[in-house]
Scaffold this active site. Structure first.
Site, PDB file in Angstrom:
ATOM      1  N   GLU A 119     -43.741  43.910  40.774  1.00 30.02           N
ATOM      2  CA  GLU A 119     -43.592  43.363  39.416  1.00 30.02           C
ATOM      3  C   GLU A 119     -44.089  44.398  38.413  1.00 30.02           C
ATOM      4  OE1 GLU A 119     -44.483  39.206  38.533  1.00 30.02           O
ATOM      5  OE2 GLU A 119     -45.792  39.905  36.924  1.00 30.02           O
ATOM      6  N   HIS A 152     -37.454  38.178  34.418  1.00 31.79           N
ATOM      7  CA  HIS A 152     -38.186  36.936  34.134  1.00 31.79           C
ATOM      8  C   HIS A 152     -37.623  36.353  32.830  1.00 31.79           C
ATOM      9  CE1 HIS A 152     -42.118  38.061  36.482  1.00 31.79           C
ATOM     10  NE2 HIS A 152     -41.052  38.620  37.041  1.00 31.79           N
ATOM     11  N   GLN A 198     -48.457  32.762  42.200  1.00 32.96           N
ATOM     12  CA  GLN A 198     -49.501  33.333  41.355  1.00 32.96           C
ATOM     13  C   GLN A 198     -50.384  34.191  42.260  1.00 32.96           C
ATOM     14  OE1 GLN A 198     -50.674  34.517  38.750  1.00 32.96           O
ATOM     15  NE2 GLN A 198     -50.929  32.662  37.518  1.00 32.96           N
ATOM     16  N   GLN A 206     -60.885  43.287  34.537  1.00 32.91           N
ATOM     17  CA  GLN A 206     -59.746  42.484  35.023  1.00 32.91           C
ATOM     18  C   GLN A 206     -60.219  41.164  35.616  1.00 32.91           C
ATOM     19  OE1 GLN A 206     -58.003  45.259  37.767  1.00 32.91           O
ATOM     20  NE2 GLN A 206     -56.077  45.302  36.654  1.00 32.91           N
TER      21      GLN A 206
HETATM   22  P1  FAD Z   1     -43.510  24.944  35.534  1.00 38.94           P
HETATM   23  O1  FAD Z   1     -42.950  25.229  36.866  1.00 38.94           O
HETATM   24  O2  FAD Z   1     -42.677  24.202  34.562  1.00 38.94           O
HETATM   25  O3  FAD Z   1     -44.880  24.153  35.800  1.00 38.94           O
HETATM   26  C1  FAD Z   1     -45.811  23.879  34.757  1.00 38.94           C
HETATM   27  C2  FAD Z   1     -46.542  22.581  35.046  1.00 38.94           C
HETATM   28  O4  FAD Z   1     -45.624  21.472  34.979  1.00 38.94           O
HETATM   29  C3  FAD Z   1     -47.162  22.501  36.443  1.00 38.94           C
HETATM   30  O5  FAD Z   1     -48.365  21.765  36.349  1.00 38.94           O
HETATM   31  C4  FAD Z   1     -46.125  21.728  37.259  1.00 38.94           C
HETATM   32  O6  FAD Z   1     -46.705  21.025  38.340  1.00 38.94           O
HETATM   33  C5  FAD Z   1     -45.544  20.783  36.230  1.00 38.94           C
HETATM   34  N1  FAD Z   1     -44.112  20.518  36.459  1.00 38.94           N
HETATM   35  C6  FAD Z   1     -43.156  21.421  36.822  1.00 38.94           C
HETATM   36  N2  FAD Z   1     -41.950  20.869  36.836  1.00 38.94           N
HETATM   37  C7  FAD Z   1     -42.106  19.574  36.474  1.00 38.94           C
HETATM   38  C8  FAD Z   1     -41.202  18.484  36.274  1.00 38.94           C
HETATM   39  N3  FAD Z   1     -39.890  18.649  36.439  1.00 38.94           N
HETATM   40  N4  FAD Z   1     -41.737  17.295  35.882  1.00 38.94           N
HETATM   41  C9  FAD Z   1     -43.053  17.144  35.689  1.00 38.94           C
HETATM   42  N5  FAD Z   1     -43.957  18.147  35.844  1.00 38.94           N
HETATM   43  C10 FAD Z   1     -43.490  19.333  36.227  1.00 38.94           C
HETATM   44  N6  FAD Z   1     -45.356  33.991  31.796  1.00 38.94           N
HETATM   45  C11 FAD Z   1     -44.669  34.649  30.835  1.00 38.94           C
HETATM   46  O7  FAD Z   1     -44.789  34.335  29.635  1.00 38.94           O
HETATM   47  N7  FAD Z   1     -43.797  35.693  31.159  1.00 38.94           N
HETATM   48  C12 FAD Z   1     -43.606  36.091  32.453  1.00 38.94           C
HETATM   49  O8  FAD Z   1     -42.839  37.017  32.718  1.00 38.94           O
HETATM   50  C13 FAD Z   1     -44.331  35.400  33.492  1.00 38.94           C
HETATM   51  N8  FAD Z   1     -44.154  35.738  34.792  1.00 38.94           N
HETATM   52  C14 FAD Z   1     -44.802  35.016  35.780  1.00 38.94           C
HETATM   53  C15 FAD Z   1     -44.571  35.338  37.121  1.00 38.94           C
HETATM   54  C16 FAD Z   1     -45.216  34.648  38.138  1.00 38.94           C
HETATM   55  C17 FAD Z   1     -44.937  34.997  39.581  1.00 38.94           C
HETATM   56  C18 FAD Z   1     -46.131  33.579  37.808  1.00 38.94           C
HETATM   57  C19 FAD Z   1     -46.846  32.814  38.907  1.00 38.94           C
HETATM   58  C20 FAD Z   1     -46.357  33.246  36.484  1.00 38.94           C
HETATM   59  C21 FAD Z   1     -45.703  33.947  35.448  1.00 38.94           C
HETATM   60  N9  FAD Z   1     -45.906  33.635  34.092  1.00 38.94           N
HETATM   61  C22 FAD Z   1     -45.217  34.324  33.113  1.00 38.94           C
HETATM   62  C23 FAD Z   1     -46.865  32.594  33.697  1.00 38.94           C
HETATM   63  C24 FAD Z   1     -46.212  31.202  33.531  1.00 38.94           C
HETATM   64  O9  FAD Z   1     -45.320  31.231  32.453  1.00 38.94           O
HETATM   65  C25 FAD Z   1     -47.314  30.180  33.280  1.00 38.94           C
HETATM   66  O10 FAD Z   1     -48.116  30.019  34.424  1.00 38.94           O
HETATM   67  C26 FAD Z   1     -46.862  28.830  32.737  1.00 38.94           C
HETATM   68  O11 FAD Z   1     -48.017  28.099  32.303  1.00 38.94           O
HETATM   69  C27 FAD Z   1     -46.123  27.942  33.747  1.00 38.94           C
HETATM   70  O12 FAD Z   1     -44.848  28.380  33.961  1.00 38.94           O
HETATM   71  P2  FAD Z   1     -44.021  27.818  35.225  1.00 38.94           P
HETATM   72  O13 FAD Z   1     -42.675  28.343  35.142  1.00 38.94           O
HETATM   73  O14 FAD Z   1     -44.797  28.024  36.461  1.00 38.94           O
HETATM   74  O15 FAD Z   1     -44.048  26.251  34.816  1.00 38.94           O
END
Ligand code: FAD
Length: 292
Positions: free
Chosen positions: A17, A78, A175, A211
């Site tokens: 990444e 992303h 994560q 970090q």
């Molecule tokens: P979701 O999958 O939507 O989950 C968020 C919360 O909602 C969780 O508690 C989940 O349990 C709940 N949830 C999920 N789906 C549903 C549903 N359908 N109904 C009810 N509840 C639900 N951030 C950036 O800004 N840019 C990036 O490029 C970026 N890259 C990342 C790459 C990785 C590998 C990871 C792990 C994180 C990254 N993030 C990035 C951070 C991420 O945007 C945050 O962690 C954010 O708070 C959650 O995004 P998500 O897509 O995991 O959310």
């Protein structure tokens, strides 16, 4: 190539990444990093999507395109959705398609604290469904071995992953974490809730003490006592600290391979030294597993 085909072909997938340079820096500042990283021939490179808006977000498209079209490595762009309308996402998808990008990591993004959220999407699964309708991209999603901060429990968080899978997500990237037992516990839960797609473990070698605090605040990941001790011991010797961080990550990765993990996604922090040293320590082991 679609990432799902890479998982179909290989027992263990190894990817990187990277993040785009700051809004104020030109995209050229990442060329040197890309030269070094592409030399290592990872299975794919994913490019983060800044929450900063505007030109920085365009850089995700530009860099994903470079990775694929100049360096010949599959890229994953992303894409976050929490503040976006369907029209905006539609436009971005068209742009990605024009660049030949076939893979997207569908994300919700962090909910902005100060502004009202005006987008058309509530969760990453909504974005995944929207992308899936186009039929043009392979879609990846995120998962959290220690649970996402918004979830009341890790069990609830894992159950919610089903929404992503049903929306068309073909593989998950975790994560970062520093205790493999958290990952193995998470895998058991995923199995219990029928999450059957490949899950890549997110690993980030820590290379400076600052970090640690940042990681704990941003990702909520625990730093084991053993790691804290290493950091304390070498905090004033950057070179030693970096190598200790790489050694810790290497040990984590070897254990993950031995336990049959589907792959590792290395958070390179755009640091070619870290990526190369980690790569060199594990590549023969990865080749061995992929020959089996
Ligand atoms: P979701 O999958 O939507 O989950 C968020 C919360 O909602 C969780 O508690 C989940 O349990 C709940 N949830 C999920 N789906 C549903 C549903 N359908 N109904 C009810 N509840 C639900 N951030 C950036 O800004 N840019 C990036 O490029 C970026 N890259 C990342 C790459 C990785 C590998 C990871 C792990 C994180 C990254 N993030 C990035 C951070 C991420 O945007 C945050 O962690 C954010 O708070 C959650 O995004 P998500 O897509 O995991 O959310």
């Amino acid at each position: 190539m679609k990432i799902r085909d890479i998982f179909n072909k290989k027992k263990f997938v190894f990817s990187f990444e990277i993040f785009p340079p700051k809004v104020t820096s030109s995209v050229e500042t990442i060329y040197k990093t890309l030269e070094s990283l592409s030399d290592l021939r990872p299975d794919f490179i994913s490019v983060t999507y800044g929450a900063g808006g505007g030109s920085n977000q365009n850089k995700t498209k530009e860099i994903s395109s470079l990775v694929k079209n100049k360096y010949g490595i599959e890229s994953v762009a992303h894409l976050t959705c929490i503040s976006s309308t369907k029209d905006e996402i539609h436009h971005i998808l068209n742009e990605l398609e024009e660049e030949g990008i076939e893979n997207i990591l569908a994300l919700r993004g962090d909910i902005p604290l100060e502004e009202e959220v005006k987008g058309d999407f509530s969760h990453a699964s909504d974005l995944a469904s929207y992308i899936n309708i186009t039929g043009k991209f392979d879609i990846a999603g995120t998962c959290y071995p220690e649970g996402h901060n918004d979830s009341l429990s890790i069990e609830e968080d894992v159950k919610n992953l089903k929404y992503k899978i049903d929306a068309g997500v073909s593989h998950l990237i975790t994560q970062l974490f520093y205790d493999n037992n958290d990952f193995y516990h998470f895998l058991d839960l995923a199995k219990k809730y029928n999450i059957n797609v490949p899950i890549e473990a997110g690993i980030m070698p820590l290379t400076n003490k600052k970090q640690i605090q940042r990681i704990a605040t941003l990702s909520g990941s625990k730093i084991p006592e053993k790691y804290n001790k290493i950091m304390d011991k070498f905090e004033h010797d950057t070179e030693a600290l970096t190598d200790a961080g790489i050694a810790y990550a290497t040990e984590q990765i070897i254990d993950l391979i031995a336990m049959g993990a589907d792959g590792v996604h290395l958070y390179t922090m755009n640091n070619p030294y870290v990526a190369r040293k980690t790569h060199d320590s594990i590549i023969s082991i990865i080749h061995s597993v992929n020959r089996e």
